[in-house]
Design a protein around this motif. Structure first.
Motif, PDB file in Angstrom:
ATOM      1  N   THR A 101      63.356  30.726  45.391  1.00 20.71           N
ATOM      2  CA  THR A 101      63.278  31.104  46.804  1.00 20.71           C
ATOM      3  C   THR A 101      63.770  32.544  46.966  1.00 20.71           C
ATOM      4  O   THR A 101      64.464  33.097  46.095  1.00 20.71           O
ATOM      5  N   ALA A 102      63.416  33.098  48.092  1.00 13.09           N
ATOM      6  CA  ALA A 102      63.856  34.452  48.424  1.00 13.09           C
ATOM      7  C   ALA A 102      64.191  34.499  49.910  1.00 13.09           C
ATOM      8  O   ALA A 102      63.466  33.943  50.740  1.00 13.09           O
ATOM      9  N   MET A 103      65.303  35.151  50.241  1.00 15.52           N
ATOM     10  CA  MET A 103      65.730  35.332  51.621  1.00 15.52           C
ATOM     11  C   MET A 103      65.380  36.757  52.034  1.00 15.52           C
ATOM     12  O   MET A 103      65.705  37.711  51.334  1.00 15.52           O
ATOM     13  N   VAL A 104      64.730  36.919  53.206  1.00 14.30           N
ATOM     14  CA  VAL A 104      64.223  38.221  53.626  1.00 14.30           C
ATOM     15  C   VAL A 104      64.695  38.545  55.039  1.00 14.30           C
ATOM     16  O   VAL A 104      64.622  37.686  55.941  1.00 14.30           O
ATOM     17  N   LEU A 105      65.176  39.768  55.235  1.00 16.19           N
ATOM     18  CA  LEU A 105      65.534  40.291  56.559  1.00 16.19           C
ATOM     19  C   LEU A 105      64.609  41.464  56.876  1.00 16.19           C
ATOM     20  O   LEU A 105      64.458  42.380  56.052  1.00 16.19           O
ATOM     21  N   ILE A 106      63.997  41.473  58.050  1.00 11.70           N
ATOM     22  CA  ILE A 106      63.131  42.559  58.493  1.00 11.70           C
ATOM     23  C   ILE A 106      63.826  43.301  59.626  1.00 11.70           C
ATOM     24  O   ILE A 106      64.268  42.678  60.608  1.00 11.70           O
ATOM     25  N   THR A 107      63.927  44.643  59.507  1.00 15.53           N
ATOM     26  CA  THR A 107      64.624  45.455  60.512  1.00 15.53           C
ATOM     27  C   THR A 107      64.040  46.860  60.555  1.00 15.53           C
ATOM     28  O   THR A 107      63.420  47.315  59.577  1.00 15.53           O
ATOM     29  N   TYR A 108      64.248  47.534  61.674  1.00 13.81           N
ATOM     30  CA  TYR A 108      63.864  48.944  61.783  1.00 13.81           C
ATOM     31  C   TYR A 108      64.995  49.882  61.346  1.00 13.81           C
ATOM     32  O   TYR A 108      64.808  51.097  61.299  1.00 13.81           O
ATOM     33  N   LEU A 109      66.151  49.310  61.062  1.00 11.13           N
ATOM     34  CA  LEU A 109      67.317  50.121  60.720  1.00 11.13           C
ATOM     35  C   LEU A 109      67.395  50.345  59.210  1.00 11.13           C
ATOM     36  O   LEU A 109      67.439  49.365  58.445  1.00 11.13           O
ATOM     37  N   PRO A 110      67.456  51.588  58.766  1.00 10.59           N
ATOM     38  CA  PRO A 110      67.530  51.871  57.317  1.00 10.59           C
ATOM     39  C   PRO A 110      68.954  51.809  56.787  1.00 10.59           C
ATOM     40  O   PRO A 110      69.406  52.695  56.054  1.00 10.59           O
ATOM     41  N   TRP A 111      69.653  50.730  57.126  1.00  9.86           N
ATOM     42  CA  TRP A 111      71.052  50.593  56.706  1.00  9.86           C
ATOM     43  C   TRP A 111      71.101  49.793  55.404  1.00  9.86           C
ATOM     44  O   TRP A 111      71.487  48.616  55.378  1.00  9.86           O
ATOM     45  N   HIS A 112      70.735  50.417  54.333  1.00 11.80           N
ATOM     46  CA  HIS A 112      70.599  49.707  53.064  1.00 11.80           C
ATOM     47  C   HIS A 112      71.902  49.058  52.626  1.00 11.80           C
ATOM     48  O   HIS A 112      71.923  47.890  52.215  1.00 11.80           O
TER      49      HIS A 112
END
Length: 607
Positions: A101-112
């Protein structure tokens, strides 16, 4: 196209999901039914439930499992999805091969750094407290975004623990060791290859990064892209390319793409064409171009010099090394901004001509780059809108200009100091020459001597009234005036020559003065016909002193021929001295002028 980062972001993240990989998926083979290929995975859980962006939902499984599993350990990495308005939407993924499995977060913030730290906490919270996990997501989703430099806390585990979402300062440069991407790029890529990639990006090449480790791959390409600041990559940018999108590698336009090694192995050289490739595992750089050679030599030398000083790379030092290179190249863009009544424009030809000659050939080519054209457009928009801006690039440009100015001032002062030294040596030589000249002229006329100073070489010299001449050691040597030659500075002469008589008015016997004679203190050396006679030791006898000691002064009614001849010599010598370069105003600093004044004072003492 402008900035690729969305400005008016309202939420910390847009979407969270968990993806399960498709079992038995064989990429590269067509399904037997002849239908579409099976997806790389399926979304099994998500938040919020109402997220409906079909393009994102369709692409997430491929980015969660971009190729066959490469590692038996957990990998965390980032990817980018470009929206319809050319903005970057960032995906942060945690792939767990044990659970597939893989957990994914989608955001417009480039806060790596923030989101890569958040992923393991979410995974642990979901495993141990599913209800607390959903509550945490809901609170973080609805909190909003903190101001620049600010932060917000989201609590979990019944308030016993919390996670801090800290917003980076605007235009903050990546730093070591805080920045995850820069850390990996620095540790796995040599400075020589960093410079080669930087040069290729400034030439807008088709650039491929490859690795078997997804975390290393995405971090290295993200760090390399950050070194382009204040410019922004305006072309295809895919930090991790899924197998399903490998056709992008044949695109005829510039790109910056991270390709997992198993995916790159399926593409032939003919399909790739002329590309630049960096292998982050083997540190091998391949390019059909010589972009480093095309960079100005001075820029390359500075990059090599500072990147090799490994002990000095803590903080944002590495980021500033590349930033300073761009400051030298494009930092003077404001010199070519032309101000009109209604707007401001950029004159590219004026910009090139305003730069140092060794930079002009490279800058002439740089005018055609889209990354530079967009940089100028963005800066002009800010100038035309009346908004001030002072990012790290502008600040470094000011610092560089001040440093360059100090360097020029140092060069000027050093050159001036060298000239002063040369002038000082010339003064000393001239001084010795004048001293010799004066002595030679003095010896030409009846043994009359001229001395630099008030004291006579023989302190027994004294005036003698009997002969109207001068007595040396009790022996008369002939009539002579008692003044030094006219100074070329004061141009004054004594109008009379003093003679000394005894108290009886008869000629002196040549005897020395009584021992009880007490000298008066020194008086100003005024040059006039009424001045008292000045003794060789610098003291004078006044009229009062003559009455007290039985001596008096009287003006001589006649000037001897020797005196007249000496006067003519003095005039010639005076003219010669005045015409000498020593007495002309030199074009040097105050140290030379002070030497001239000291010499003039010395000559005045001869009067």
């Amino acid at each position: 196209m402008g900035s690729r980062i969305k400005n008016d972001v309202k939420k910390l993240f847009e979407f969270w999901c968990e993806v399960s990989s498709t079992p038995g998926l064989e990429r590269g083979t067509s399904p037997r039914s002849g239908g579409p290929a099976a997806p790389a995975g399926v979304i099994v859980e998500s938040f919020p439930e109402g997220f409906r962006d079909k393009e994102v939902l369709t692409g997430i499984p491929s980015f969660a499992f971009p190729c066959d599993t490469l590692s038996s350990s957990v990998q965390t990495y980032s990817f980018v999805h470009t929206t319809g308005d050319s903005k970057w939407r960032f995906g942060f993924c945690r792939q767990d091969p044990k659970t597939n499995t893989a957990m994914v977060l989608i955001t417009y913030l480039p806060w790596h750094d923030t989101f890569l730290k958040l992923l393991p906490i979410l995974a642990e919270l979901k495993r141990t407290d599913s209800n607390g996990f959903r509550a945490f997501l809901s609170e973080a989703y609805n909190q909003g975004v903190p101001d620049s430099g600010g932060h917000l806390k989201v609590y979990y585990n019944a308030g016993q623990s919390h996670f801090v979402f800290e917003r980076p300062l605007q235009f903050q440069l990546p730093s070591m060791p805080e920045n995850h991407n820069l850390n990996l790029y620095y540790n796995f890529v040599e400075p020589k290859e960093m410079i080669a990639v930087f040069a290729a990006m400034l030439a807008e090449r088709r650039i491929i990064f490859t690795s078997r480790h997804l975390d290393r791959l995405s971090s290295c390409i993200q760090a390399a892209n950050a070194f382009l600041y204040p410019m922004v990559w305006q072309h295809i940018f895919i930090p991790v390319l899924p197998w399903e999108f490998k056709d992008y590698l044949g695109a005829p336009m510039p790109y910056l793409i991270g390709v997992p090694e198993p995916v790159l192995e399926t593409v032939t050289s003919d399909e790739l064409g002329e590309v630049v490739i960096l292998n982050c595992d083997t540190k091998i750089f391949e390019s059909p171009f010589d972009d480093v050679h095309n960079l100005p030599t001075e820029i390359v030398s500075q990059l090599k010099k500072y990147l090799n000083h490994t002990h000095d790379h803590i903080g944002d030092r590495i980021s500033k090394i590349f930033l300073n290179a761009l400051v030298q190249l494009i930092g003077g863009y404001r010199d070519a901004v032309e101000y009109h009544e209604t707007s401001k424009t950029f004159n590219s030809q004026k910009f090139i001509e305003s730069r140092p000659a060794h930079l002009r050939p490279f800058l002439a080519k740089m005018m055609d780059l889209q990354i530079f054209a967009q940089f100028i457009d963005d800066r002009l928009k800010m100038l035309n809108s009346g908004l001030g801006f002072s990012d790290e690039f502008e600040l470094e440009t000011v610092r560089y200009a001040e440093k360059k100015k100090r360097g020029r001032n140092y060069t000027i002062m050093k050159n001036l100091k060298d000239k002063v030294k040369e002038g000082s040596r010339g003064m000393k030589t001239a001084y010795k020459g004048f001293k010799t000249k004066l002595r030679e002229n003095g010896n030409q006329f009846g043994g009359t001597h001229f001395h630099f100073g008030l004291g006579s070489p023989n302190h027994s010299d004294r005036p003698d009234g009997a002969s109207g001449g001068y007595v040396r050691g009790g022996k008369a040597i002939g009539a002579a005036h008692h003044s030094a030659p006219s100074s070329p500075v004061t141009s004054k002469r004594l109008d009379g020559i003093a003679s000394v008589t005894g108290s009886s008015g008869s000629g002196g016997s040549g005897a020395r003065e009584p021992r009880e004679f007490q000298r008066r203190g020194p008086i100003p050396l005024a040059m006039s016909s009424s001045s008292s006679h000045i003794q060789p030791n610098g003291h004078a006898y006044g009229a009062g002193a003559g009455a007290h000691y039985g001596h008096h002064l009287a003006a001589s009614p006649v000037v001897s021929s020797a005196s007249s001849l000496c006067s003519s010599s003095e005039m010639n010598l005076s003219q010669e001295l005045q015409d000498h370069p020593l007495f002309k105003t030199p074009a040097v600093d105050r140290s030379v002028s002070s030497l001239v004044r000291a010499y003039e004072l010395r000559l005045q003492q001869l009067q």
